[in-house]
Scaffold this motif. Structure first.
Motif, PDB file in Angstrom:
ATOM      1  N   GLY A   1       0.806  -1.219   0.000  1.00 40.16           N
ATOM      2  CA  GLY A   1       0.000   0.000   0.000  1.00 40.16           C
ATOM      3  C   GLY A   1       0.833   1.261   0.000  1.00 40.16           C
ATOM      4  N   GLU A   2       2.113   1.155  -0.420  1.00 29.98           N
ATOM      5  CA  GLU A   2       3.021   2.307  -0.369  1.00 29.98           C
ATOM      6  C   GLU A   2       2.580   3.440  -1.292  1.00 29.98           C
ATOM      7  N   PHE A   3       1.724   3.140  -2.262  1.00 25.17           N
ATOM      8  CA  PHE A   3       1.248   4.173  -3.188  1.00 25.17           C
ATOM      9  C   PHE A   3       0.470   5.275  -2.472  1.00 25.17           C
ATOM     10  N   MET A   4      -0.056   4.959  -1.280  1.00 25.09           N
ATOM     11  CA  MET A   4      -0.820   5.967  -0.539  1.00 25.09           C
ATOM     12  C   MET A   4       0.049   7.131  -0.081  1.00 25.09           C
ATOM     13  N   ASN A   5       1.376   6.929  -0.022  1.00 19.12           N
ATOM     14  CA  ASN A   5       2.276   7.991   0.401  1.00 19.12           C
ATOM     15  C   ASN A   5       2.304   9.157  -0.573  1.00 19.12           C
ATOM     16  N   ARG A   6       1.845   8.916  -1.802  1.00 15.51           N
ATOM     17  CA  ARG A   6       1.901   9.958  -2.820  1.00 15.51           C
ATOM     18  C   ARG A   6       0.515  10.417  -3.242  1.00 15.51           C
TER      19      ARG A   6
ATOM     20  N   PRO B   1     -10.965   9.845  -1.350  1.00 16.89           N
ATOM     21  CA  PRO B   1     -12.130   9.112  -0.822  1.00 16.89           C
ATOM     22  C   PRO B   1     -11.733   7.887   0.003  1.00 16.89           C
ATOM     23  N   ASN B   2     -12.610   7.509   0.921  1.00 15.13           N
ATOM     24  CA  ASN B   2     -12.422   6.259   1.647  1.00 15.13           C
ATOM     25  C   ASN B   2     -12.457   5.092   0.653  1.00 15.13           C
ATOM     26  N   GLY B   3     -11.649   4.118   0.896  1.00 13.64           N
ATOM     27  CA  GLY B   3     -11.608   2.987  -0.009  1.00 13.64           C
ATOM     28  C   GLY B   3     -10.567   3.120  -1.107  1.00 13.64           C
ATOM     29  N   THR B   4      -9.844   4.245  -1.126  1.00 14.52           N
ATOM     30  CA  THR B   4      -8.812   4.447  -2.145  1.00 14.52           C
ATOM     31  C   THR B   4      -7.743   3.364  -2.074  1.00 14.52           C
ATOM     32  N   LYS B   5      -7.342   2.995  -0.865  1.00 19.53           N
ATOM     33  CA  LYS B   5      -6.297   1.976  -0.718  1.00 19.53           C
ATOM     34  C   LYS B   5      -6.768   0.624  -1.239  1.00 19.53           C
ATOM     35  N   ILE B   6      -8.044   0.276  -1.001  1.00 21.84           N
ATOM     36  CA  ILE B   6      -8.579  -0.995  -1.491  1.00 21.84           C
ATOM     37  C   ILE B   6      -8.587  -1.008  -3.017  1.00 21.84           C
ATOM     38  N   LEU B   7      -9.061   0.099  -3.620  1.00 21.00           N
ATOM     39  CA  LEU B   7      -9.064   0.204  -5.079  1.00 21.00           C
ATOM     40  C   LEU B   7      -7.659   0.052  -5.638  1.00 21.00           C
TER      41      LEU B   7
ATOM     42  N   ALA C   1      -6.125  -3.652  -5.186  1.00 23.27           N
ATOM     43  CA  ALA C   1      -6.717  -4.590  -6.141  1.00 23.27           C
ATOM     44  C   ALA C   1      -6.252  -4.289  -7.560  1.00 23.27           C
ATOM     45  N   GLY C   2      -6.180  -3.005  -7.864  1.00 18.22           N
ATOM     46  CA  GLY C   2      -5.768  -2.602  -9.205  1.00 18.22           C
ATOM     47  C   GLY C   2      -4.323  -2.940  -9.509  1.00 18.22           C
ATOM     48  N   TYR C   3      -3.438  -2.668  -8.557  1.00 16.90           N
ATOM     49  CA  TYR C   3      -2.019  -2.969  -8.787  1.00 16.90           C
ATOM     50  C   TYR C   3      -1.788  -4.481  -8.891  1.00 16.90           C
ATOM     51  N   PHE C   4      -2.546  -5.264  -8.142  1.00 13.68           N
ATOM     52  CA  PHE C   4      -2.413  -6.717  -8.245  1.00 13.68           C
ATOM     53  C   PHE C   4      -2.789  -7.188  -9.653  1.00 13.68           C
TER      54      PHE C   4
END
Length: 271
Positions: free
Chosen positions: A168-173, A179-185, A188-191
């Motif tokens: 989830g390191e992408f959240m640092n940028r 929005p809530n749920g950005t990390k889940i999106l 899943a997307g990066y996978f």
């Protein structure tokens, strides 16, 4: 870099993320709802967009946006604009960004073919652009090595997609207010993107170092279509790509876009 140029750069990159959002959202929807069209590979994606209201305008927007995004990724290799560093780990990430740049240049060219084709939906755009380009590369003395190295770059990109999905390191940028749920999106997307990059990278590796030939090379749509017989993996990938499209839409608004310090010439992120 003055303010005017910096703002233009920022908006170009945001249009790039918006174009990526359209691309992956359409790809995910087609894969889930129109398996016959996904069999057309990347052509099926752009043919679907072409049939949208103002489809040709959207295609031209995507040409500009995908080129802008590819250049943004290329800046990571040349200028280290994402502050990855120059150690082994940093260079590995920068090479991974280069693989992403190459992939998005290819997608921009495919969109350009449809945008400029007067026959578009009836087959005017060539579906073999990637294969033709690869065939041209293979005609040179060291062409196989070049394709093989491109395959390795895309495999490296796939590895970093999986790593981003896990950490989830992408959240640092991503700036505040996302929005809530950005990390889940994003996870899943990066996978899903990791799976796709592995398929594309492996096809380039076979074409360059093996006996696969240029006709074996897969583009984004082809890579997804190649999973169609795998049932569960195909569905997981399709849903993940749709989620990555939604995630890219979030990035178009909230991604922290780096800039170059005009005095010191070193990369930094906007506050």
């Amino acid at each position: 870099m003055d303010i005017d140029k910096s703002e233009k750069f920022t908006w170009a990159v945001r249009v790039g993320y918006f174009s990526r959002a359209i691309l992956y959202s359409v790809l995910g929807i087609i894969a889930l709802t129109q398996t016959d069209r996904i069999a057309e590979g990347t052509n099926g994606i752009f043919r679907a967009i072409e049939n949208f209201p103002a489809g040709n305008v959207i295609l031209w927007l995507m040409v500009f946006g995908l080129v802008a995004y590819a250049l943004f990724r290329l800046c990571s290799l040349i200028f280290d604009i994402e502050n990855e560093g120059s150690d082994k780990k940093g260079w590995a990430k920068r090479i991974g960004h280069t693989g992403s740049a190459i992939a998005h240049f290819a997608l921009a060219y495919a969109a350009y073919q449809f945008a400029t084709s007067s026959e578009g939906s009836s087959g005017g755009a060539s579906g073999g652009g990637a294969q033709q380009a690869a065939s041209g590369v293979l005609s040179f003395e060291f062409g196989g090595i070049v394709l093989g190295l491109l395959g390795l770059a895309l495999l490296a990109t796939g590895v970093f997609q999986f790593k981003k999905a896990w950490t989830g390191e992408f959240m640092n940028r991503i700036g505040p207010g996302a929005p809530n749920g950005t990390k889940i999106l994003g996870s899943a997307g990066y996978f899903a993107r990791g799976i796709v990059y592995f398929v594309i990278g492996y096809s380039l590796l076979k074409a360059g170092f093996g006996s696969g030939g240029s006709d074996q090379i897969k583009t984004l749509g082809d890579a997804v279509a190649s999973l169609a017989d795998d049932g569960l993996w195909f569905t997981i990938t399709a849903i993940g790509l749709l989620m990555f499209g939604l995630f890219s839409l979030v990035l178009a608004r909230y991604r922290i876009i780096p800039e170059l310090d005009s005095d010191q010439g070193i990369p930094k992120f906007r506050a």
